[in-house]
Design an enzyme around this catalytic site. Structure first.
Site, mmCIF file in Angstrom:
data_model
loop_
_atom_site.group_PDB
_atom_site.id
_atom_site.type_symbol
_atom_site.label_atom_id
_atom_site.label_comp_id
_atom_site.label_asym_id
_atom_site.label_seq_id
_atom_site.Cartn_x
_atom_site.Cartn_y
_atom_site.Cartn_z
ATOM 1 C CE LYS A 65 2.099 6.238 8.551
ATOM 2 N NZ LYS A 65 0.879 5.891 7.846
ATOM 3 C CG ASP A 69 6.036 3.396 0.627
ATOM 4 O OD1 ASP A 69 6.401 3.964 1.673
ATOM 5 O OD2 ASP A 69 4.837 3.228 0.326
ATOM 6 C CE1 TYR A 94 -3.772 2.431 0.728
ATOM 7 C CE2 TYR A 94 -2.332 3.313 2.438
ATOM 8 C CZ TYR A 94 -3.458 3.415 1.651
ATOM 9 O OH TYR A 94 -4.279 4.509 1.773
HETATM 10 N N1 HOZ Z 1 -3.526 2.988 6.176
HETATM 11 C C1 HOZ Z 1 -3.075 3.086 7.518
HETATM 12 C C2 HOZ Z 1 -2.294 1.926 7.968
HETATM 13 N N2 HOZ Z 1 -1.508 1.289 7.026
HETATM 14 C C3 HOZ Z 1 -4.213 3.295 8.474
HETATM 15 C C4 HOZ Z 1 -4.403 4.705 8.734
HETATM 16 C C5 HOZ Z 1 -5.519 4.997 9.720
HETATM 17 O O1 HOZ Z 1 -6.591 4.413 9.594
HETATM 18 O O2 HOZ Z 1 -5.324 5.833 10.575
#
Ligand code: HOZ
Length: 425
Positions: free
Chosen positions: A267, A239, A144
């Site tokens: 982040k 990534d 992802y």
């Molecule tokens: N896509 C995020 C984890 N791989 C989740 C983000 C969230 O729901 O805060």
């Protein structure tokens, strides 16, 4: 454990936010039940609106490497905010941050700050296309890279959690340029590349996948990617939204001793604030505007509050490299402890771990790619999730997500977690 306030808040939220949340995984849709509403966090612990305390293994999906509300980061944010929160003009801090990242990460000449991992990956793909003059790119099944249109093909994380196979709104024309290949399968990758001569601009991968559970690259897999990219003039993009500054100061590039052409971050480089970045060698990065014509921009890019938070966190990681082995030891103890208890109960499972990332999968088979991750016993994971939650252990609410350990988690929290697993039935 009483969750009545969370239940009321979720009820209220659903009138105003789609599904009551601002990001799908946190809605608990696949594990069932009501998401808990968080009031605050400190160190290893989350506290919900009902006053319950949880050991946190999400850690904001990675960035809380030193635990929640880490004092120097909080202080730096407060001090900087007093001088205003955004300018939309250059600051010295952005250069300080770039210098710091370059001093830690191999193979990086230039860095562009953005506001999220999604932006970073989307922009890196655009840059690779602009640089090579080719249109297609390869991503790996179950990885992802954020929610840009072209990246939502066979993606992990929330799409896997909610079993969304194709995303309405992503046009066929866009999806057509996204080629996919199974993680850990060099033969399939080579076949795919050969079938598209001179068409592939880039290959993007999470070097340790963290969005289909935690999936480790098999020995030789990442090296094979590097070789194929060199042979076919494809830009290799790591990534490192999850692995950057977590596996090692220099991320997966340093950990595996493999150089990618571009690296993306999220982040973690904002210490938990909304940040991302993409970076690489000058030869490629000089195509970004205003140096080149590959356009990318953002008012909040290099935002001073995000920069000071990230700078303070990364500096600490740089000056105290023992942090990474400490994280590894804690996570190893946790992984081995959980696995021993489950084995003693005769429960078939796999724990995948690398550094301070790990995941637990129920089933007899090894979990090495998206397909094997999908074959796991999800109802059993959901039961496990809720039983641990009710004992004060907060895991990702999906078997398709990695767990993240912070330095605030000590032997005491590891033992408490293993004890909670002992009570699993
Ligand atoms: N896509 C995020 C984890 N791989 C989740 C983000 C969230 O729901 O805060």
């Amino acid at each position: 454990m009483d969750h009545s306030k969370s239940k009321n808040l979720f009820e209220r939220a659903q009138h105003h936010l789609p599904g009551g949340v601002n990001s799908p995984v946190r809605a608990f849709k696949s594990v069932g039940g009501t998401p808990i509403f968080i009031k605050k966090a400190k160190g290893a612990y989350l506290y919900d609106e009902d006053g319950n305390r949880y050991i946190d293994y999400i850690n904001s999906w990675g960035p809380m490497i030193l635990g929640h509300a880490y004092e120097p980061v909080v202080q730096a944010i407060c001090e900087r905010a007093a001088d205003s929160t955004s300018f939309g003009a250059p600051t010295e801090l952005e250069t300080d941050m770039a210098e710091l990242i370059k001093s830690m990460v191999p193979n990086v000449d230039l860095i562009r700050m953005v506001s999220s991992g999604t932006e970073a990956c989307m922009s890196a793909i655009r840059l690779a296309r602009g640089y090579t003059g080719k249109n297609k790119f390869i991503k790996f099944e179950g990885c992802y890279h954020g929610h840009a249109d072209s990246l939502l093909v066979k993606a992990g994380s929330g799409l896997a959690t909610l079993n969304i196979q194709s995303v309405p709104g992503v046009s066929a024309a866009v999806a057509e340029d996204t080629l996919t290949s199974p993680f850990n399968d060099l033969q399939a990758l080579q076949t795919l590349i050969v079938a598209h001569p001179n068409e592939i601009a880039a290959m993007i991968i999470e070097p340790v996948a963290g969005n289909m559970g935690c999936i480790l690259p098999k020995p030789g897999f990442l090296e094979g990617l590097r070789t194929l990219c060199d042979q076919h003039k494809i830009v290799l993009i790591f990534d490192e939204v999850m692995t950057g500054f977590r596996l090692a100061g220099g991320g997966a590039q340093q950990y595996f001793n493999i150089k990618s052409d571009l690296v993306t971050y999220g982040k973690i480089i904002g210490g938990g604030l909304p940040v991302g970045a993409f970076s690489g060698r000058k030869e490629i990065m000089q195509h970004i505007a205003p140096l080149g014509n590959v356009y990318q921009a953002g008012t909040l890019s290099g935002n001073p509050i995000a920069m000071i938070a990230g700078y303070t966190l990364l500096k600490e990681l740089k000056e105290n490299s023992g942090i990474f082995s400490k994280l590894e030891q804690t996570t190893k103890k946790l992984a081995e402890g959980i696995s021993a208890v489950l084995s003693s109960k005769g429960i078939d499972h796999t724990v995948n771990r690398l550094g301070s990332m790990m995941s637990l999968h129920f089933g007899k088979h090894e979990v090495v790619d998206f397909e094997t991750a999908r074959q796991c016993d999800m109802p059993l994971f959901n039961l496990f999730f809720h039983q641990l939650l009710h004992q004060g252990v907060y895991l990702p609410p999906s078997a398709y997500e990695s767990w993240f350990v912070s330095t605030a988690i000590t032997d005491e929290e590891v033992e408490a977690t293993i004890n909670a697993v002992r009570n699993f039935n």
